[in-house]
Design a protein around this motif. Structure first.
Motif, mmCIF file in Angstrom:
data_model
loop_
_atom_site.group_PDB
_atom_site.id
_atom_site.type_symbol
_atom_site.label_atom_id
_atom_site.label_comp_id
_atom_site.label_asym_id
_atom_site.label_seq_id
_atom_site.Cartn_x
_atom_site.Cartn_y
_atom_site.Cartn_z
ATOM 1 N N LEU A 76 0.834 -1.199 0.000
ATOM 2 C CA LEU A 76 0.000 0.000 0.000
ATOM 3 C C LEU A 76 0.880 1.265 0.000
ATOM 4 O O LEU A 76 0.574 2.244 -0.702
ATOM 5 C CB LEU A 76 -0.927 -0.023 1.239
ATOM 6 C CG LEU A 76 -1.777 1.220 1.470
ATOM 7 C CD1 LEU A 76 -2.734 1.438 0.294
ATOM 8 C CD2 LEU A 76 -2.567 1.110 2.783
ATOM 9 N N TYR A 77 1.932 1.230 0.801
ATOM 10 C CA TYR A 77 2.853 2.386 0.820
ATOM 11 C C TYR A 77 3.447 2.623 -0.569
ATOM 12 O O TYR A 77 3.561 3.769 -1.032
ATOM 13 C CB TYR A 77 3.947 2.131 1.853
ATOM 14 C CG TYR A 77 4.990 3.223 1.909
ATOM 15 C CD1 TYR A 77 4.717 4.431 2.550
ATOM 16 C CD2 TYR A 77 6.231 3.037 1.291
ATOM 17 C CE1 TYR A 77 5.682 5.437 2.588
ATOM 18 C CE2 TYR A 77 7.186 4.044 1.331
ATOM 19 C CZ TYR A 77 6.903 5.236 1.978
ATOM 20 O OH TYR A 77 7.853 6.236 2.009
ATOM 21 N N THR A 78 3.776 1.546 -1.243
ATOM 22 C CA THR A 78 4.324 1.673 -2.602
ATOM 23 C C THR A 78 3.287 2.274 -3.539
ATOM 24 O O THR A 78 3.601 3.115 -4.407
ATOM 25 C CB THR A 78 4.769 0.301 -3.122
ATOM 26 O OG1 THR A 78 5.751 -0.240 -2.222
ATOM 27 C CG2 THR A 78 5.364 0.407 -4.511
ATOM 28 N N ALA A 79 2.001 1.844 -3.394
ATOM 29 C CA ALA A 79 0.939 2.371 -4.248
ATOM 30 C C ALA A 79 0.777 3.862 -4.038
ATOM 31 O O ALA A 79 0.588 4.641 -4.987
ATOM 32 C CB ALA A 79 -0.374 1.651 -3.969
ATOM 33 N N LYS A 80 0.839 4.353 -2.803
ATOM 34 C CA LYS A 80 0.710 5.776 -2.535
ATOM 35 C C LYS A 80 1.927 6.540 -3.077
ATOM 36 O O LYS A 80 1.800 7.644 -3.632
ATOM 37 C CB LYS A 80 0.564 6.010 -1.025
ATOM 38 C CG LYS A 80 -0.818 5.667 -0.484
ATOM 39 C CD LYS A 80 -0.928 6.037 0.981
ATOM 40 C CE LYS A 80 -2.387 6.008 1.401
ATOM 41 N NZ LYS A 80 -3.166 7.068 0.778
ATOM 42 N N LYS A 81 3.092 5.910 -2.916
ATOM 43 C CA LYS A 81 4.317 6.569 -3.389
ATOM 44 C C LYS A 81 4.363 6.633 -4.913
ATOM 45 O O LYS A 81 4.993 7.516 -5.497
ATOM 46 C CB LYS A 81 5.523 5.805 -2.850
ATOM 47 C CG LYS A 81 6.845 6.538 -3.033
ATOM 48 C CD LYS A 81 7.962 5.761 -2.358
ATOM 49 C CE LYS A 81 9.284 6.482 -2.526
ATOM 50 N NZ LYS A 81 10.415 5.758 -1.892
ATOM 51 N N SER A 82 3.636 5.710 -5.544
ATOM 52 C CA SER A 82 3.629 5.646 -7.007
ATOM 53 C C SER A 82 2.543 6.524 -7.612
ATOM 54 O O SER A 82 2.171 6.345 -8.780
ATOM 55 C CB SER A 82 3.428 4.196 -7.465
ATOM 56 O OG SER A 82 4.449 3.363 -6.972
ATOM 57 N N GLY A 83 1.991 7.446 -6.879
ATOM 58 C CA GLY A 83 1.030 8.386 -7.432
ATOM 59 C C GLY A 83 -0.405 8.142 -6.996
ATOM 60 O O GLY A 83 -1.321 8.833 -7.457
#
Length: 458
Positions: free
Chosen positions: A434-441
C-alpha cells in the motif's frame, strides 16, 4: 395506582399441605382403629351371648328332644304292658321325665309333659280295671257278656288316652323343633349381620386408602409435577436463550409459585443480558460508523484462517485500502462529509463480488482491509482493481451545496501460500505494498511478492 380487581387464587404452603396430610392419616387411623375396636367388641359380645345363652339353650333342647323320645317310648310300653308291676315302673319313669321339664322353665313342655303323665296314669288305671274285671267270675253268661263289654270299653278308653298322649308328645316335638329353628335362625342372623358389618367395614378400610392415594396422586400431578415440569422446561429454554413461558394458573403451593416467579424473573433478566451481550458483542466486533468488522475482529479472523490446514494454492489474500487525500476531504468539506466518504467506501466493500469466503473490516481512520480465503494472486489483483474503479466512480454529497465529492483509493495486496506465515508478516507485506501504491502516485494497486518485493499492477 389502579388496583387489580382479578381475584387472587389462594395458595398453600408445603408445610400446611404436609400437616393436612398428616392430620388426614392420623384421623383415618383413629377412625379405622375405633371401628375395628367397636366391631371386634360386637363380635366378642355375640360370641359370649352364643356361649352363655344360645349354646346352653341348644343343649337343653337336645336333652328335651331325648326326653320326648323317651316319653314316647315309655307311653308305648305302658300301653302294651300286661303286668301291673311293669306298668307301675313305667308310670314312675314317665312321671320322673315329666317333672324333668320343669327345670327348663318351658311352660308348654311342662304342661304337655304333665298331661302325658296323667294320660299314662289313666292308661295304667284303665288296664288295671280291665284286668280286675276279667279276673272276676260271674255266675251267669249274661253277666259275663256285660263284663266283656265293660272290658272293651275300658280298652277303648285306654286307647283314647294313649292317642291323646301321643298327640301331646307330637305337639311337644313340633314345639321343640320350632324353638330349635328359632335359635338356629337367630345364630345364623347374628353371623350374617356380623359378616355384613365386617364386609362393609373392611371394604371401607381398604377402599378409603386407595381413593386417598389416587386423590393425592392426581393432586400431585396437577399441583406438584406440572409446576416442577414447567420450571424445568423454562430452565431449558433459558439455556437455549429462548424466552420463558409463564403458567396459565399460579401453582397452588406457594413455594412452587415463588420458584416459578423466580425462574420467570431470572429468564427475563437472562434474556435482557443476552440482548445486552449481543449488542456489546456487536459493538466489540463491528465498527460503529461503517458497520464493517473492526480491527480486532479482523486480526482474530486472519489468525484463525492462517492456522487452518490448507493446500499451498490458492492461498489467503490480504488487501489494504487507503482513501487518497482523505485529510483534505475533512479539511475542505468537514468531518460529516468525511464520514459519508467512509460509509460510501464501506458500502463498496460489501457490494464487491468477492466470490470467496471473505471479511471486510475498517482497519483504522481511512484505511480498510479485506481478507479473501482460497484466493490466488491473479484473483486478488482482479478484485482489487474492481474495488479501485468502484471507489473512483463514487459521487458523494458534501452537504455544502458544492458539486459531488470524488474519491480515489490506493490498494496493497499480499498473498500467503504457507501455514508458516504469521498474521503480522502478511499484514506487513500488504502495508508495504500500500505504501508503494501511494508513493507511485496513488489510485493504483500494488502487489507484494513472496520475497517481499513489490510488483505493480494496474
Amino acid at each position: 395506582m389502579e388496583e387489580n380487581s382479578a381475584p387472587k387464587r389462594r395458595q398453600l404452603s408445603l408445610s400446611a399441605v404436609a400437616r393436612f396430610l398428616l392430620l388426614g392419616v392420623v384421623a383415618y387411623t383413629l377412625i379405622a382403629a375405633a371401628f375395628s375396636f367397636v366391631f371386634l367388641k360386637r363380635i366378642e359380645t355375640q360370641a359370649n351371648f352364643t356361649r352363655d345363652v344360645q349354646i346352653p339353650l341348644i343343649l337343653t333342647q337336645t336333652r328335651n328332644a331325648v326326653k320326648i323320645e323317651r316319653l314316647s317310648s315309655l307311653v308305648r310300653s305302658i300301653f302294651l304292658a300286661k303286668d301291673r308291676r311293669l306298668e307301675r315302673q313305667i308310670q314312675l319313669q314317665i312321671q320322673a321325665l315329666a317333672q324333668g321339664f320343669s327345670f327348663d322353665h318351658h311352660g308348654f313342655l311342662v304342661e304337655r309333659s304333665q298331661k302325658v303323665a296323667d294320660e299314662a296314669k289313666t292308661i295304667a288305671k284303665l288296664r288295671q280295671q280291665a284286668r280286675d274285671k276279667e279276673s272276676s267270675t260271674q255266675p251267669s253268661p249274661s253277666a259275663n257278656s256285660i263284663d266283656a263289654r265293660v272290658v272293651d270299653e275300658l280298652d277303648r278308653l285306654a286307647t283314647q288316652a294313649y292317642e291323646r298322649a301321643i298327640h301331646d308328645l307330637d305337639a311337644m316335638g313340633t314345639q321343640l323343633s320350632g324353638d330349635a329353628a328359632v335359635v338356629a335362625d337367630n345364630i345364623a342372623s347374628e353371623i350374617q349381620n356380623s359378616a355384613s358389618y365386617m364386609q362393609v367395614g373392611w371394604l371401607l378400610i381398604l377402599v378409603v386408602p386407595g381413593l386417598f392415594a389416587v386423590t393425592i396422586l392426581i393432586a400431585a400431578k396437577h399441583h406438584l409435577a406440572a409446576p416442577i415440569g414447567a420450571a424445568i422446561k423454562n430452565l431449558e429454554r433459558i439455556g437455549r436463550n429462548e424466552p420463558v413461558l409463564t403458567l396459565e394458573r399460579l401453582p397452588l403451593i406457594s413455594e412452587l409459585a415463588m420458584i416459578d416467579a423466580a425462574i420467570v424473573a431470572y429468564g427475563q433478566v437472562s434474556d435482557d443480558l443476552h440482548r445486552t451481550n449481543s449488542i456489546l458483542q456487536g459493538l466489540a466486533e463491528k465498527d460503529p460508523l461503517t458497520g464493517l468488522a473492526n480491527r480486532r475482529t479482523f486480526e482474530s479472523y486472519l489468525a484463525a484462517v492462517l492456522t487452518r490446514p490448507a493446500i499451498s494454492s490458492p492461498g489467503v489474500a490480504i488487501m489494504m485500502i487507503d482513501i487518497d487525500h482523505f485529510k483534505s476531504v475533512n479539511d475542505t468539506f468537514g468531518h460529516l462529509a468525511g464520514d459519508r466518504s467512509l460509509v460510501a467506501v464501506a458500502n463498496v466493500l460489501t457490494s464487491v463480488p468477492w466470490q470467496a469466503n471473505h471479511l471486510a473490516a475498517r482497519y483504522g481512520g481511512e484505511e480498510f482491509v479485506v481478507v479473501l480465503e482460497e484466493c490466488s494472486l491473479e484473483q486478488a489483483i482482479e478484485r482489487a482493481e474492481w474495488l479501485r474503479r468502484s471507489v473512483q466512480e463514487l459521487n458523494i454529497e458534501t452537504g455544502t451545496g458544492q458539486p459531488f465529492l470524488r474519491l480515489t483509493a490506493s490498494v496493497g495486496v499480499a498473498v500467503s501460500n504457507s501455514v508458516s506465515d504469521q498474521p503480522s508478516d502478511i499484514i506487513a507485506r500488504a502495508d508495504r505494498a500500500l505504501y508503494t501504491a501511494k508513493k507511485s502516485g496513488r489510485n493504483n494497486v500494488q502487489v507484494a511478492s513472496l520475497d517481499i518485493g513489490i510488483s505493480k499492477a494496474g
